[in-house]
Design a protein around this motif. Structure first.
Motif, PDB file in Angstrom:
ATOM      1  N   SER A   5       0.830  -1.203   0.000  1.00 26.74           N
ATOM      2  CA  SER A   5       0.000   0.000   0.000  1.00 26.74           C
ATOM      3  C   SER A   5       0.865   1.253   0.000  1.00 26.74           C
ATOM      4  CB  SER A   5      -0.862   0.064   1.264  1.00 26.74           C
ATOM      5  OG  SER A   5      -1.649  -1.055   1.413  1.00 26.74           O
ATOM      6  N   PHE A   6       0.383   2.280  -0.675  1.00 27.79           N
ATOM      7  CA  PHE A   6       0.951   3.616  -0.609  1.00 27.79           C
ATOM      8  C   PHE A   6      -0.185   4.545  -0.225  1.00 27.79           C
ATOM      9  CE2 PHE A   6       3.736   1.393  -3.503  1.00 27.79           C
ATOM     10  CZ  PHE A   6       4.983   1.751  -3.040  1.00 27.79           C
ATOM     11  N   LEU A   7       0.000   5.317   0.844  1.00 25.07           N
ATOM     12  CA  LEU A   7      -1.030   6.218   1.337  1.00 25.07           C
ATOM     13  C   LEU A   7      -0.492   7.637   1.377  1.00 25.07           C
ATOM     14  CD1 LEU A   7      -2.058   4.062   4.424  1.00 25.07           C
ATOM     15  CD2 LEU A   7      -3.245   4.157   2.244  1.00 25.07           C
ATOM     16  N   SER A   8      -1.363   8.600   1.111  1.00 23.16           N
ATOM     17  CA  SER A   8      -1.021  10.007   1.218  1.00 23.16           C
ATOM     18  C   SER A   8      -2.091  10.674   2.070  1.00 23.16           C
ATOM     19  CB  SER A   8      -0.974  10.641  -0.173  1.00 23.16           C
ATOM     20  OG  SER A   8      -0.744  12.027  -0.064  1.00 23.16           O
ATOM     21  N   PHE A   9      -1.667  11.291   3.162  1.00 22.38           N
ATOM     22  CA  PHE A   9      -2.579  12.013   4.039  1.00 22.38           C
ATOM     23  C   PHE A   9      -2.414  13.497   3.742  1.00 22.38           C
ATOM     24  CE2 PHE A   9      -1.714   7.989   6.037  1.00 22.38           C
ATOM     25  CZ  PHE A   9      -2.962   7.581   6.471  1.00 22.38           C
ATOM     26  N   VAL A  10      -3.441  14.114   3.209  1.00 18.70           N
ATOM     27  CA  VAL A  10      -3.393  15.515   2.825  1.00 18.70           C
ATOM     28  C   VAL A  10      -3.924  16.350   3.990  1.00 18.70           C
ATOM     29  CG1 VAL A  10      -4.178  17.251   1.178  1.00 18.70           C
ATOM     30  CG2 VAL A  10      -3.727  14.907   0.408  1.00 18.70           C
ATOM     31  N   LEU A  11      -3.051  17.182   4.545  1.00 20.37           N
ATOM     32  CA  LEU A  11      -3.383  18.036   5.685  1.00 20.37           C
ATOM     33  C   LEU A  11      -3.262  19.491   5.265  1.00 20.37           C
ATOM     34  CD1 LEU A  11      -1.250  15.968   8.187  1.00 20.37           C
ATOM     35  CD2 LEU A  11      -3.721  15.813   7.845  1.00 20.37           C
ATOM     36  N   SER A  12      -3.750  20.403   6.071  1.00 23.10           N
ATOM     37  CA  SER A  12      -3.730  21.818   5.699  1.00 23.10           C
ATOM     38  C   SER A  12      -2.317  22.380   5.538  1.00 23.10           C
ATOM     39  CB  SER A  12      -4.498  22.653   6.730  1.00 23.10           C
ATOM     40  OG  SER A  12      -3.875  22.556   7.995  1.00 23.10           O
ATOM     41  N   ASP A  13      -1.329  21.769   6.220  1.00 20.93           N
ATOM     42  CA  ASP A  13       0.042  22.270   6.146  1.00 20.93           C
ATOM     43  C   ASP A  13       1.003  21.318   5.441  1.00 20.93           C
ATOM     44  OD1 ASP A  13      -0.250  20.492   8.245  1.00 20.93           O
ATOM     45  OD2 ASP A  13       1.014  21.604   9.623  1.00 20.93           O
ATOM     46  N   GLY A  14       0.474  20.427   4.593  1.00 22.31           N
ATOM     47  CA  GLY A  14       1.312  19.526   3.809  1.00 22.31           C
ATOM     48  C   GLY A  14       0.743  18.125   3.729  1.00 22.31           C
ATOM     49  N   ILE A  16       1.601  13.801   4.251  1.00 19.99           N
ATOM     50  CA  ILE A  16       2.432  12.754   4.848  1.00 19.99           C
ATOM     51  C   ILE A  16       2.309  11.538   3.950  1.00 19.99           C
ATOM     52  CG2 ILE A  16       2.782  11.259   6.839  1.00 19.99           C
ATOM     53  CD1 ILE A  16       1.495  13.503   8.547  1.00 19.99           C
ATOM     54  N   LEU A  17       3.443  11.008   3.515  1.00 25.12           N
ATOM     55  CA  LEU A  17       3.470   9.868   2.612  1.00 25.12           C
ATOM     56  C   LEU A  17       3.859   8.607   3.377  1.00 25.12           C
ATOM     57  CD1 LEU A  17       5.355  11.701  -0.241  1.00 25.12           C
ATOM     58  CD2 LEU A  17       2.890  11.465   0.059  1.00 25.12           C
ATOM     59  N   VAL A  18       3.104   7.529   3.147  1.00 25.34           N
ATOM     60  CA  VAL A  18       3.249   6.285   3.897  1.00 25.34           C
ATOM     61  C   VAL A  18       3.276   5.118   2.917  1.00 25.34           C
ATOM     62  CG1 VAL A  18       2.138   4.814   5.634  1.00 25.34           C
ATOM     63  CG2 VAL A  18       2.000   7.293   5.847  1.00 25.34           C
ATOM     64  N   ALA A  19       4.089   4.099   3.209  1.00 29.86           N
ATOM     65  CA  ALA A  19       4.140   2.896   2.382  1.00 29.86           C
ATOM     66  C   ALA A  19       4.370   1.674   3.264  1.00 29.86           C
ATOM     67  CB  ALA A  19       5.262   3.002   1.348  1.00 29.86           C
ATOM     68  N   GLY A  20       3.930   0.532   2.779  1.00 25.56           N
ATOM     69  CA  GLY A  20       4.172  -0.710   3.507  1.00 25.56           C
ATOM     70  C   GLY A  20       3.228  -1.798   3.062  1.00 25.56           C
ATOM     71  N   VAL A  40       5.482   2.392   7.226  1.00 22.41           N
ATOM     72  CA  VAL A  40       6.533   3.392   7.424  1.00 22.41           C
ATOM     73  C   VAL A  40       6.160   4.729   6.771  1.00 22.41           C
ATOM     74  CG1 VAL A  40       7.843   2.699   5.362  1.00 22.41           C
ATOM     75  CG2 VAL A  40       9.013   3.775   7.262  1.00 22.41           C
ATOM     76  N   VAL A  41       6.478   5.823   7.458  1.00 20.23           N
ATOM     77  CA  VAL A  41       6.370   7.164   6.882  1.00 20.23           C
ATOM     78  C   VAL A  41       7.617   7.356   6.024  1.00 20.23           C
ATOM     79  CG1 VAL A  41       6.358   9.645   7.375  1.00 20.23           C
ATOM     80  CG2 VAL A  41       5.022   8.074   8.805  1.00 20.23           C
ATOM     81  N   ILE A  42       7.408   7.606   4.739  1.00 21.06           N
ATOM     82  CA  ILE A  42       8.547   7.720   3.826  1.00 21.06           C
ATOM     83  C   ILE A  42       8.880   9.167   3.479  1.00 21.06           C
ATOM     84  CG2 ILE A  42       8.295   5.406   2.886  1.00 21.06           C
ATOM     85  CD1 ILE A  42       6.862   6.635   0.469  1.00 21.06           C
ATOM     86  N   GLY A  43       8.106  10.113   4.021  1.00 22.74           N
ATOM     87  CA  GLY A  43       8.404  11.518   3.790  1.00 22.74           C
ATOM     88  C   GLY A  43       7.148  12.347   3.785  1.00 22.74           C
ATOM     89  N   GLY A  44       7.278  13.543   3.272  1.00 18.71           N
ATOM     90  CA  GLY A  44       6.140  14.437   3.228  1.00 18.71           C
ATOM     91  C   GLY A  44       6.476  15.707   2.494  1.00 18.71           C
ATOM     92  N   THR A  45       5.502  16.598   2.450  1.00 19.88           N
ATOM     93  CA  THR A  45       5.679  17.881   1.789  1.00 19.88           C
ATOM     94  C   THR A  45       5.451  19.003   2.799  1.00 19.88           C
ATOM     95  OG1 THR A  45       3.355  18.075   1.134  1.00 19.88           O
ATOM     96  CG2 THR A  45       4.840  16.942  -0.401  1.00 19.88           C
ATOM     97  N   LYS A  46       5.884  20.183   2.448  1.00 11.74           N
ATOM     98  CA  LYS A  46       5.731  21.399   3.257  1.00 11.74           C
ATOM     99  C   LYS A  46       6.175  21.156   4.706  1.00 11.74           C
ATOM    100  CE  LYS A  46       2.033  23.281   0.381  1.00 11.74           C
ATOM    101  NZ  LYS A  46       0.634  23.733   0.391  1.00 11.74           N
ATOM    102  N   ALA A  51       9.856  14.028   6.999  1.00 12.85           N
ATOM    103  CA  ALA A  51       9.236  13.280   8.103  1.00 12.85           C
ATOM    104  C   ALA A  51       9.628  11.810   8.049  1.00 12.85           C
ATOM    105  CB  ALA A  51       7.718  13.417   8.041  1.00 12.85           C
ATOM    106  N   ARG A  52       9.762  11.221   9.232  1.00 18.99           N
ATOM    107  CA  ARG A  52      10.041   9.798   9.376  1.00 18.99           C
ATOM    108  C   ARG A  52       9.176   9.273  10.509  1.00 18.99           C
ATOM    109  NH1 ARG A  52      11.496  10.076   5.009  1.00 18.99           N
ATOM    110  NH2 ARG A  52      13.591  10.047   4.191  1.00 18.99           N
ATOM    111  N   GLY A  53       8.954   7.969  10.537  1.00 24.74           N
ATOM    112  CA  GLY A  53       8.174   7.370  11.603  1.00 24.74           C
ATOM    113  C   GLY A  53       7.297   6.253  11.077  1.00 24.74           C
ATOM    114  N   GLN A  54       6.150   6.074  11.732  1.00 22.98           N
ATOM    115  CA  GLN A  54       5.243   5.011  11.313  1.00 22.98           C
ATOM    116  C   GLN A  54       3.804   5.420  11.574  1.00 22.98           C
ATOM    117  OE1 GLN A  54       6.642   1.738  13.678  1.00 22.98           O
ATOM    118  NE2 GLN A  54       5.244   2.176  15.344  1.00 22.98           N
ATOM    119  N   VAL A  55       2.900   4.747  10.842  1.00 26.00           N
ATOM    120  CA  VAL A  55       1.467   4.926  11.020  1.00 26.00           C
ATOM    121  C   VAL A  55       0.864   3.546  11.248  1.00 26.00           C
ATOM    122  CG1 VAL A  55      -0.694   5.675   9.941  1.00 26.00           C
ATOM    123  CG2 VAL A  55       1.407   6.963   9.544  1.00 26.00           C
TER     124      VAL A  55
END
Length: 77
Positions: A5-14, A16-20, A40-46, A51-55
């Protein structure tokens, strides 16, 4: 079965990109109910650039989803 899976969470300030991977029941294309899946969080924008971490994603019995974020952002000057 296991799926990627590849997920993108669109927030007001950028974003968060997630894969796994996750385990999917053979009869469904969604994750098994009440089986937490960590990706795993693979990065993000703005604001989330670098960003790094996990969801942790959990499908609830009522069909809703729970997303728990554990994110570290780089120190900026």
């Amino acid at each position: 079965k296991e799926g990627m899976s590849f997920l993108s969470f669109v927030l007001s300030d950028g974003q968060i990109l997630v894969a796994g991977t996750g385990l999917y029941p053979v009869t469904d294309d969604l994750l098994a109910t009440e089986e937490p899946t960590m990706r795993v969080v693979i990065g993000g924008t703005k604001a989330y650039f670098g960003a790094r971490g996990q969801v942790t994603t959990t499908k609830k019995p009522d069909g809703s989803w729970d997303f728990e974020f554990d994110i570290q952002l780089p120190v900026r000057n």
